[in-house]
Every structure is written in structure tokens, then in C-alpha cells.
Design a protein around this motif. Structure first.
Motif, short mmCIF file in Angstrom:
data_model
loop_
_atom_site.label_atom_id
_atom_site.label_comp_id
_atom_site.label_asym_id
_atom_site.label_seq_id
_atom_site.Cartn_x
_atom_site.Cartn_y
_atom_site.Cartn_z
N LEU A 1 0.79 -1.23 0.00
CA LEU A 1 0.00 0.00 0.00
C LEU A 1 0.82 1.28 0.00
O LEU A 1 0.26 2.36 -0.19
CB LEU A 1 -0.91 0.02 1.24
CG LEU A 1 -1.87 -1.15 1.40
CD1 LEU A 1 -2.55 -1.09 2.75
CD2 LEU A 1 -2.88 -1.16 0.27
N GLY A 2 2.10 1.18 0.27
CA GLY A 2 2.91 2.38 0.50
C GLY A 2 2.90 2.67 1.99
O GLY A 2 2.00 2.28 2.73
N ALA B 1 -0.13 2.26 4.79
CA ALA B 1 0.13 1.08 5.61
C ALA B 1 -0.09 1.37 7.09
O ALA B 1 -0.48 0.47 7.84
CB ALA B 1 1.54 0.57 5.38
N GLU B 2 0.14 2.59 7.51
CA GLU B 2 -0.04 2.91 8.93
C GLU B 2 -1.48 2.71 9.36
O GLU B 2 -1.75 2.10 10.39
CB GLU B 2 0.44 4.34 9.20
CG GLU B 2 1.94 4.49 9.06
CD GLU B 2 2.43 5.92 9.16
OE1 GLU B 2 1.61 6.83 9.44
OE2 GLU B 2 3.64 6.13 8.95
N ASP B 3 -2.42 3.21 8.58
CA ASP B 3 -3.83 3.02 8.91
C ASP B 3 -4.23 1.55 8.78
O ASP B 3 -4.97 1.02 9.61
CB ASP B 3 -4.72 3.88 8.01
CG ASP B 3 -4.60 5.36 8.33
OD1 ASP B 3 -4.23 5.70 9.48
OD2 ASP B 3 -4.87 6.17 7.44
N ALA B 4 -3.76 0.90 7.72
CA ALA B 4 -4.09 -0.51 7.50
C ALA B 4 -3.52 -1.38 8.61
O ALA B 4 -4.14 -2.36 9.03
CB ALA B 4 -3.55 -0.96 6.14
N PHE B 5 -2.35 -1.02 9.10
CA PHE B 5 -1.72 -1.74 10.21
C PHE B 5 -2.62 -1.69 11.45
O PHE B 5 -2.89 -2.70 12.09
CB PHE B 5 -0.36 -1.12 10.49
CG PHE B 5 0.36 -1.68 11.68
CD1 PHE B 5 1.07 -2.87 11.59
CD2 PHE B 5 0.34 -1.02 12.90
CE1 PHE B 5 1.75 -3.38 12.68
CE2 PHE B 5 1.00 -1.52 13.99
CZ PHE B 5 1.71 -2.71 13.88
N ARG C 1 -6.66 -8.90 3.60
CA ARG C 1 -8.02 -8.41 3.36
C ARG C 1 -8.13 -6.91 3.63
O ARG C 1 -8.83 -6.20 2.89
CB ARG C 1 -9.01 -9.20 4.21
CG ARG C 1 -9.15 -10.62 3.70
CD ARG C 1 -10.09 -11.44 4.51
NE ARG C 1 -10.16 -12.79 3.95
CZ ARG C 1 -10.55 -13.84 4.61
NH1 ARG C 1 -10.93 -13.72 5.87
NH2 ARG C 1 -10.58 -15.02 4.04
N VAL C 2 -7.43 -6.44 4.64
CA VAL C 2 -7.42 -5.00 4.91
C VAL C 2 -6.77 -4.26 3.73
O VAL C 2 -7.26 -3.21 3.29
CB VAL C 2 -6.69 -4.68 6.24
CG1 VAL C 2 -6.43 -3.20 6.39
CG2 VAL C 2 -7.51 -5.19 7.42
N LEU D 1 -7.21 -0.89 -1.17
CA LEU D 1 -7.01 -0.73 -2.61
C LEU D 1 -8.33 -0.51 -3.34
O LEU D 1 -8.40 0.24 -4.31
CB LEU D 1 -6.26 -1.93 -3.19
CG LEU D 1 -4.80 -2.04 -2.76
CD1 LEU D 1 -4.21 -3.37 -3.19
CD2 LEU D 1 -3.98 -0.88 -3.29
N ARG D 2 -9.38 -1.14 -2.87
CA ARG D 2 -10.70 -0.95 -3.49
C ARG D 2 -11.24 0.46 -3.25
O ARG D 2 -12.02 0.96 -4.04
CB ARG D 2 -11.69 -1.97 -2.93
CG ARG D 2 -11.49 -3.35 -3.49
CD ARG D 2 -12.51 -4.31 -2.95
NE ARG D 2 -12.31 -5.63 -3.50
CZ ARG D 2 -12.66 -6.74 -2.91
NH1 ARG D 2 -13.25 -6.71 -1.72
NH2 ARG D 2 -12.42 -7.90 -3.48
#
Length: 155
Positions: free
Chosen positions: A30-31, A35-39, A69-70, A75-76
Motif C-alpha cells: 500500500l505504500g 500502511a499505517e492506517d491498514a496496520f 483483506r485490509v 485498494l478498493r
């Protein structure tokens, strides 16, 4: 005959053990900023479900499933014209491009294993997931690739 069931570690130790690899996994997809939020979302989802786990087997794979999945969800949400960021290395080129001149002559599996291991610094267990093989097979493919590169270099 009773099977041994792996115990579930406390969430804090589970988090400490996996946080760095999960962040790296998400950053590559994600970059760093996204990635921080996804983490955070990954570990929140894991925490919510942690009490419902029945055993401690395959916790890393379970966590990677959540993280994957996150990442897909993230990405969606992006505009369709936005390409996912290309993972970059210190000089700004993607890791596979840095190793391209070295790995070009390797068989596909060895090339993938070498690039994932030495270009992206993935663990052999992660390489095995990417190759659809076992950890031992991933280690062997990377090793064979390096041996082949050394023989090529000596010629």
C-alpha cells in the motif's frame, strides 16, 4: 489418541512478535502512509477476534489473512486510475529492478525466491506463501539461485 493443541499467547506478545513483519507486508502493498492506517485496522480486527480463537496454530497465517483483506479493502477504496505504489529501495528503484541484471538468467522460481529474499527481505515463510510451496522449498530455491549466480560470476 489426543492431538496437542497449541496454546494462544497473550495478545500483547502476539502483537510484539508480528508487528514488524505485518507492517512491512502492508507497506509493500500500500505504500508507507496507507500502511499505517491498514496496520492499525489489521490489529484491531485481530484483537476483536482473538478471544474467539480455539487454538494457537497458524496464528501468523491468520494474521496475514486479515492484513491481506485490509489491504484489498484499502485498494478498493482508491480511485481506479491510481496505481498501487511500487515498492522502492534506497535508490528509488523497485527491488526487483535493482536485482534484474543479476537475476535475469535464473529459472523463474529461483529468480522469484532470490528477489523476494534479498530484494524485499522477506522471511522464507512469506516466500513460501508467495511461491505456493513449503518454507524448505523456498529456502532451497533461494539458495540454488544464489549458487547459480556465484557460478555465473566466476566464469
Amino acid at each position: 489418541m489426543m492431538e496437542a493443541v497449541a496454546t494462544i499467547p497473550p495478545f500483547e506478545s502476539f502483537y510484539v512478535e508480528h508487528r514488524d513483519v505485518v507492517f512491512g507486508f502492508l507497506a509493500r502493498r500500500l505504500g508507507r502512509t496507507a500502511a499505517e492506517d491498514a496496520f492499525q485496522e489489521t490489529f484491531l480486527r485481530a484483537l476483536r477476534a482473538y478471544g474467539r480463537l480455539e487454538h494457537g496454530l497458524h496464528l501468523r497465517a491468520w494474521l496475514y489473512t486479515i492484513a491481506g483483506r485490509v489491504a484489498i479493502d484499502e485498494l478498493r477504496r482508491r480511485p481506479t486510475h491510481a496505481d498501487p505504489p511500487e515498492p522502492t529501495h534506497e535508490d528509488g528503484r523497485p527491488a526487483y529492478a535493482e536485482l534484474d541484471h543479476l537475476s535475469a538468467g535464473l529459472p523463474p522460481t529461483e529468480r522469484a525466491a532470490v528477489v523476494l529474499r534479498y530484494g524485499y527481505d522477506l522471511a522464507y515463510s512469506d516466500i513460501a506463501l508467495a511461491l505456493g510451496s513449503t518454507e524448505d522449498a523456498a529456502r532451497q530455491a533461494a539458495s540454488a539461485g544464489v549458487r547459480r549466480l556465484r557460478r555465473k560470476e566466476l566464469r
